[in-house]
Scaffold this motif. Structure first.
Motif, PDB file in Angstrom:
ATOM      1  N   LEU A  41       0.822  -1.205   0.000  1.00 59.20           N
ATOM      2  CA  LEU A  41       0.000   0.000   0.000  1.00 59.20           C
ATOM      3  C   LEU A  41       0.856   1.256   0.000  1.00 59.20           C
ATOM      4  CD1 LEU A  41      -2.822   1.339   0.275  1.00 59.20           C
ATOM      5  CD2 LEU A  41      -2.483   1.232   2.737  1.00 59.20           C
ATOM      6  N   PHE A  42       1.850   1.315   0.867  1.00 56.76           N
ATOM      7  CA  PHE A  42       2.690   2.502   0.950  1.00 56.76           C
ATOM      8  C   PHE A  42       3.623   2.650  -0.254  1.00 56.76           C
ATOM      9  CE2 PHE A  42       1.732   2.141   5.560  1.00 56.76           C
ATOM     10  CZ  PHE A  42       1.063   3.337   5.667  1.00 56.76           C
ATOM     11  N   SER A  43       4.118   1.536  -0.781  1.00 55.38           N
ATOM     12  CA  SER A  43       5.032   1.655  -1.920  1.00 55.38           C
ATOM     13  C   SER A  43       4.300   2.115  -3.170  1.00 55.38           C
ATOM     14  CB  SER A  43       5.770   0.338  -2.181  1.00 55.38           C
ATOM     15  OG  SER A  43       4.862  -0.662  -2.603  1.00 55.38           O
ATOM     16  N   THR A  44       3.067   1.657  -3.390  1.00 55.85           N
ATOM     17  CA  THR A  44       2.339   2.116  -4.563  1.00 55.85           C
ATOM     18  C   THR A  44       1.857   3.538  -4.371  1.00 55.85           C
ATOM     19  OG1 THR A  44       0.283   1.136  -3.749  1.00 55.85           O
ATOM     20  CG2 THR A  44       1.598  -0.173  -5.292  1.00 55.85           C
ATOM     21  N   GLY A  45       1.561   3.918  -3.161  1.00 54.57           N
ATOM     22  CA  GLY A  45       1.123   5.282  -2.888  1.00 54.57           C
ATOM     23  C   GLY A  45       2.249   6.285  -3.002  1.00 54.57           C
ATOM     24  N   CYS A  46       3.479   5.855  -2.835  1.00 59.39           N
ATOM     25  CA  CYS A  46       4.628   6.751  -2.905  1.00 59.39           C
ATOM     26  C   CYS A  46       5.145   6.920  -4.332  1.00 59.39           C
ATOM     27  CB  CYS A  46       5.762   6.220  -2.030  1.00 59.39           C
ATOM     28  SG  CYS A  46       5.345   6.215  -0.281  1.00 59.39           S
ATOM     29  N   GLY A  47       4.549   6.211  -5.276  1.00 65.84           N
ATOM     30  CA  GLY A  47       4.952   6.399  -6.670  1.00 65.84           C
ATOM     31  C   GLY A  47       6.149   5.570  -7.072  1.00 65.84           C
ATOM     32  N   ILE A  48       6.462   4.526  -6.319  1.00 68.79           N
ATOM     33  CA  ILE A  48       7.581   3.673  -6.706  1.00 68.79           C
ATOM     34  C   ILE A  48       7.261   2.954  -8.006  1.00 68.79           C
ATOM     35  CG2 ILE A  48       8.883   1.607  -6.074  1.00 68.79           C
ATOM     36  CD1 ILE A  48       8.663   2.567  -3.164  1.00 68.79           C
ATOM     37  N   TYR A  49       6.016   2.498  -8.155  1.00 67.52           N
ATOM     38  CA  TYR A  49       5.579   1.857  -9.375  1.00 67.52           C
ATOM     39  C   TYR A  49       4.767   2.853 -10.181  1.00 67.52           C
ATOM     40  CZ  TYR A  49       6.896  -2.383  -6.996  1.00 67.52           C
ATOM     41  OH  TYR A  49       7.598  -3.338  -6.324  1.00 67.52           O
ATOM     42  N   SER A  50       5.038   2.904 -11.457  1.00 70.16           N
ATOM     43  CA  SER A  50       4.328   3.845 -12.312  1.00 70.16           C
ATOM     44  C   SER A  50       3.911   3.137 -13.589  1.00 70.16           C
ATOM     45  CB  SER A  50       5.227   5.034 -12.647  1.00 70.16           C
ATOM     46  OG  SER A  50       4.590   5.875 -13.564  1.00 70.16           O
ATOM     47  N   PHE A  51       2.619   3.095 -13.836  1.00 62.09           N
ATOM     48  CA  PHE A  51       2.110   2.499 -15.051  1.00 62.09           C
ATOM     49  C   PHE A  51       1.482   3.602 -15.885  1.00 62.09           C
ATOM     50  CE2 PHE A  51       2.029  -0.787 -11.804  1.00 62.09           C
ATOM     51  CZ  PHE A  51       2.784  -1.761 -12.425  1.00 62.09           C
ATOM     52  N   ARG A  52       2.107   3.904 -17.011  1.00 59.07           N
ATOM     53  CA  ARG A  52       1.608   4.967 -17.882  1.00 59.07           C
ATOM     54  C   ARG A  52       1.465   4.426 -19.290  1.00 59.07           C
ATOM     55  NH1 ARG A  52       6.093   9.285 -16.376  1.00 59.07           N
ATOM     56  NH2 ARG A  52       7.268   7.432 -16.766  1.00 59.07           N
ATOM     57  N   ASP A  53       0.563   5.040 -20.030  1.00 60.80           N
ATOM     58  CA  ASP A  53       0.386   4.657 -21.419  1.00 60.80           C
ATOM     59  C   ASP A  53       1.483   5.243 -22.295  1.00 60.80           C
ATOM     60  OD1 ASP A  53      -1.883   3.181 -21.019  1.00 60.80           O
ATOM     61  OD2 ASP A  53      -3.250   4.821 -21.448  1.00 60.80           O
ATOM     62  N   ALA A  54       1.978   6.408 -21.928  1.00 63.63           N
ATOM     63  CA  ALA A  54       2.902   7.099 -22.812  1.00 63.63           C
ATOM     64  C   ALA A  54       4.148   7.559 -22.074  1.00 63.63           C
ATOM     65  CB  ALA A  54       2.200   8.307 -23.424  1.00 63.63           C
TER      66      ALA A  54
ATOM     67  N   LYS B  28      -9.645   8.554 -34.565  1.00 59.32           N
ATOM     68  CA  LYS B  28      -9.329   7.746 -33.381  1.00 59.32           C
ATOM     69  C   LYS B  28      -7.903   8.021 -32.892  1.00 59.32           C
ATOM     70  CE  LYS B  28     -10.456   4.338 -30.553  1.00 59.32           C
ATOM     71  NZ  LYS B  28     -11.581   4.356 -29.638  1.00 59.32           N
ATOM     72  N   ILE B  29      -6.961   8.192 -33.812  1.00 63.28           N
ATOM     73  CA  ILE B  29      -5.581   8.515 -33.424  1.00 63.28           C
ATOM     74  C   ILE B  29      -5.544   9.883 -32.749  1.00 63.28           C
ATOM     75  CG2 ILE B  29      -3.278   9.096 -34.313  1.00 63.28           C
ATOM     76  CD1 ILE B  29      -3.733   6.865 -36.427  1.00 63.28           C
ATOM     77  N   GLN B  30      -6.233  10.859 -33.320  1.00 66.30           N
ATOM     78  CA  GLN B  30      -6.287  12.193 -32.718  1.00 66.30           C
ATOM     79  C   GLN B  30      -6.879  12.128 -31.312  1.00 66.30           C
ATOM     80  OE1 GLN B  30      -8.599  14.403 -35.584  1.00 66.30           O
ATOM     81  NE2 GLN B  30      -6.836  14.797 -36.890  1.00 66.30           N
ATOM     82  N   SER B  31      -7.954  11.398 -31.163  1.00 65.59           N
ATOM     83  CA  SER B  31      -8.619  11.261 -29.865  1.00 65.59           C
ATOM     84  C   SER B  31      -7.724  10.563 -28.843  1.00 65.59           C
ATOM     85  CB  SER B  31      -9.923  10.480 -30.060  1.00 65.59           C
ATOM     86  OG  SER B  31     -10.578  10.281 -28.854  1.00 65.59           O
ATOM     87  N   LYS B  32      -7.056   9.493 -29.253  1.00 59.67           N
ATOM     88  CA  LYS B  32      -6.175   8.733 -28.342  1.00 59.67           C
ATOM     89  C   LYS B  32      -5.007   9.604 -27.878  1.00 59.67           C
ATOM     90  CE  LYS B  32      -4.243   4.746 -26.806  1.00 59.67           C
ATOM     91  NZ  LYS B  32      -4.816   3.801 -25.890  1.00 59.67           N
ATOM     92  N   ILE B  33      -4.404  10.350 -28.779  1.00 62.95           N
ATOM     93  CA  ILE B  33      -3.278  11.211 -28.415  1.00 62.95           C
ATOM     94  C   ILE B  33      -3.743  12.339 -27.503  1.00 62.95           C
ATOM     95  CG2 ILE B  33      -1.587  12.867 -29.334  1.00 62.95           C
ATOM     96  CD1 ILE B  33      -1.220  10.900 -31.703  1.00 62.95           C
ATOM     97  N   ALA B  34      -4.909  12.913 -27.796  1.00 63.83           N
ATOM     98  CA  ALA B  34      -5.442  13.997 -26.962  1.00 63.83           C
ATOM     99  C   ALA B  34      -5.779  13.517 -25.550  1.00 63.83           C
ATOM    100  CB  ALA B  34      -6.682  14.604 -27.618  1.00 63.83           C
ATOM    101  N   SER B  35      -6.320  12.309 -25.436  1.00 66.53           N
ATOM    102  CA  SER B  35      -6.735  11.822 -24.116  1.00 66.53           C
ATOM    103  C   SER B  35      -5.606  11.163 -23.321  1.00 66.53           C
ATOM    104  CB  SER B  35      -7.897  10.838 -24.257  1.00 66.53           C
ATOM    105  OG  SER B  35      -7.485   9.659 -24.917  1.00 66.53           O
ATOM    106  N   SER B  36      -4.548  10.739 -23.989  1.00 61.96           N
ATOM    107  CA  SER B  36      -3.487   9.986 -23.311  1.00 61.96           C
ATOM    108  C   SER B  36      -2.162  10.731 -23.184  1.00 61.96           C
ATOM    109  CB  SER B  36      -3.234   8.667 -24.047  1.00 61.96           C
ATOM    110  OG  SER B  36      -4.402   7.888 -24.084  1.00 61.96           O
ATOM    111  N   THR B  37      -2.069  11.920 -23.770  1.00 62.52           N
ATOM    112  CA  THR B  37      -0.836  12.699 -23.672  1.00 62.52           C
ATOM    113  C   THR B  37      -1.179  14.152 -23.345  1.00 62.52           C
ATOM    114  OG1 THR B  37      -0.685  13.504 -25.967  1.00 62.52           O
ATOM    115  CG2 THR B  37       0.178  11.287 -25.520  1.00 62.52           C
TER     116      THR B  37
END
Length: 164
Positions: free
Chosen positions: A11-24, A57-66
């Motif tokens: 709980l504390f390690s994930t809350g501290c940002g040790i693990y980061s899952f990002r799309d981009a 769809k590419i425009q939408s994905k880039i706008a929403s994910s970056t």
């Protein structure tokens, strides 16, 4: 007790940002703008909806994910363009003496130009979509179009921005 300690550490390690899952993975200190050109359809057989739906769809994905700002300026940090080069059908399975399954192959050639680093990346995304041989191509297209657009968009986006 060990389970409680393990849960607290997780709980504390994930809350501290040790693990980061990002799309981009984007260096926003260098890259701020993107120009997305229309995906032209130059395949031998042209699905009239595919180019515009894929572009949207590419425009939408880039706008929403970056955090990249879209622009029409030729000074954009990233310039994305593409062409649908293949949209063809082949037999993918035979049962007895006739086709039981057909395969629609879709290929898109993409070019991304990074004006900040003066680099250009050309790549091709190709995906196959199987459908029953009992269906005409036009019937299969209606059923497959959303999947085609989604999978090609995800593949293009991942090539551009994911650090896998």
């Amino acid at each position: 007790m060990l389970l409680l300690v393990s849960c607290l550490i997780l709980l504390f390690s994930t809350g501290c940002g040790i693990y980061s899952f990002r799309d981009a993975t984007i260096d926003y200190t260098k890259l701020k703008t993107i120009k997305i050109g229309f995906i032209d359809n130059k395949a031998r057989y042209v699905n009239p909806q595919l180019g515009s739906k894929l572009t949207d769809k590419i425009q939408s994905k880039i706008a929403s994910s970056t955090k990249l700002s879209r622009t029409n300026s030729d000074d954009a940090n990233l310039q994305l363009s593409g062409t649908i080069t293949d949209y063809s059908v082949s037999t993918s399975a035979i049962s007895s003496t006739q086709a039981s399954s057909n395969r629609l192959t879709v290929s898109v050639d993409m070019t991304v130009r990074n004006t900040v680093e003066n680099k250009t990346d050309n790549f091709t995304v190709t995906r196959n979509y199987d459908y029953s041989a009992n269906l005409q191509l036009q019937q299969a297209e209606v059923a497959l179009l959303d999947e085609i657009v989604r999978t090609l968009t995800d593949e293009i986006f991942n090539h551009l921005f994911s650090n896998w």
